[in-house]
Write a protein that holds these residues in place. Structure first.
Motif, PDB file in Angstrom:
ATOM      1  N   ASN A 184     -51.542   7.765 -64.951  1.00  0.00           N
ATOM      2  CA  ASN A 184     -52.979   7.471 -64.969  1.00  0.00           C
ATOM      3  C   ASN A 184     -53.809   8.533 -64.249  1.00  0.00           C
ATOM      4  O   ASN A 184     -54.980   8.697 -64.529  1.00  0.00           O
ATOM      5  N   LYS A 185     -53.231   9.254 -63.320  1.00  0.00           N
ATOM      6  CA  LYS A 185     -53.974  10.279 -62.589  1.00  0.00           C
ATOM      7  C   LYS A 185     -54.339  11.450 -63.499  1.00  0.00           C
ATOM      8  O   LYS A 185     -55.314  12.128 -63.275  1.00  0.00           O
ATOM      9  N   LYS A 186     -53.571  11.697 -64.541  1.00  0.00           N
ATOM     10  CA  LYS A 186     -53.831  12.814 -65.433  1.00  0.00           C
ATOM     11  C   LYS A 186     -54.789  12.457 -66.565  1.00  0.00           C
ATOM     12  O   LYS A 186     -55.257  13.339 -67.273  1.00  0.00           O
ATOM     13  N   LEU A 187     -55.069  11.180 -66.754  1.00  0.00           N
ATOM     14  CA  LEU A 187     -55.947  10.748 -67.851  1.00  0.00           C
ATOM     15  C   LEU A 187     -57.409  10.850 -67.433  1.00  0.00           C
ATOM     16  O   LEU A 187     -57.757  10.622 -66.276  1.00  0.00           O
ATOM     17  N   LYS A 228     -56.183  -4.387 -70.553  1.00  0.00           N
ATOM     18  CA  LYS A 228     -55.350  -5.239 -69.707  1.00  0.00           C
ATOM     19  C   LYS A 228     -56.043  -6.560 -69.412  1.00  0.00           C
ATOM     20  O   LYS A 228     -55.410  -7.614 -69.378  1.00  0.00           O
ATOM     21  N   SER A 229     -57.359  -6.513 -69.208  1.00  0.00           N
ATOM     22  CA  SER A 229     -58.127  -7.725 -68.960  1.00  0.00           C
ATOM     23  C   SER A 229     -58.080  -8.655 -70.174  1.00  0.00           C
ATOM     24  O   SER A 229     -57.894  -9.868 -70.036  1.00  0.00           O
ATOM     25  N   ALA A 266     -60.926   3.295 -67.893  1.00  0.00           N
ATOM     26  CA  ALA A 266     -61.793   2.139 -68.121  1.00  0.00           C
ATOM     27  C   ALA A 266     -61.332   1.351 -69.347  1.00  0.00           C
ATOM     28  O   ALA A 266     -61.293   0.117 -69.336  1.00  0.00           O
ATOM     29  N   ARG A 267     -60.959   2.067 -70.410  1.00  0.00           N
ATOM     30  CA  ARG A 267     -60.491   1.408 -71.631  1.00  0.00           C
ATOM     31  C   ARG A 267     -59.172   0.673 -71.361  1.00  0.00           C
ATOM     32  O   ARG A 267     -58.948  -0.434 -71.851  1.00  0.00           O
TER      33      ARG A 267
END
Length: 87
Positions: A4-7, A19-20, A13-14
């Motif tokens: 996730n750090k590279k995205l 996940k929500s 946010a998407r």
């Protein structure tokens, strides 16, 4: 390594939104009770489902009533004939 750090931020946010939605769906599915009806043909599985739908669902709509009316009359007449022949 955390992917996730590279995205870019838009992807994070998407991902959080997805996940929500998954969690909401899981909560909704947890409240659903499923029932598997097994039995031979003509044993009444569909009849039970229709009765549950009528009693606990939205009832019968007018289109269903129009379609079911001839079958109901046929069943009534058949039952009357059986009773008359038995007497």
């Amino acid at each position: 390594m955390d992917l996730n750090k590279k995205l870019p931020a838009g992807y994070k946010a998407r991902d959080a939104k997805a996940k929500s939605k998954i969690k909401e769906g899981q909560k909704a599915n947890a409240a659903i009770h499923k029932l598997l009806l097994l039995g031979a043909g003509e044993s009444g599985k569909s009849t039970i489902f229709k009765q549950i739908k009528i009693l606990y669902g939205n009832g019968m709509d007018e289109n269903y009533r129009v379609k079911a009316r001839p079958q109901v009359w046929s069943n009534i007449l058949e039952a009357c004939n059986i009773v008359i022949e038995a007497c």
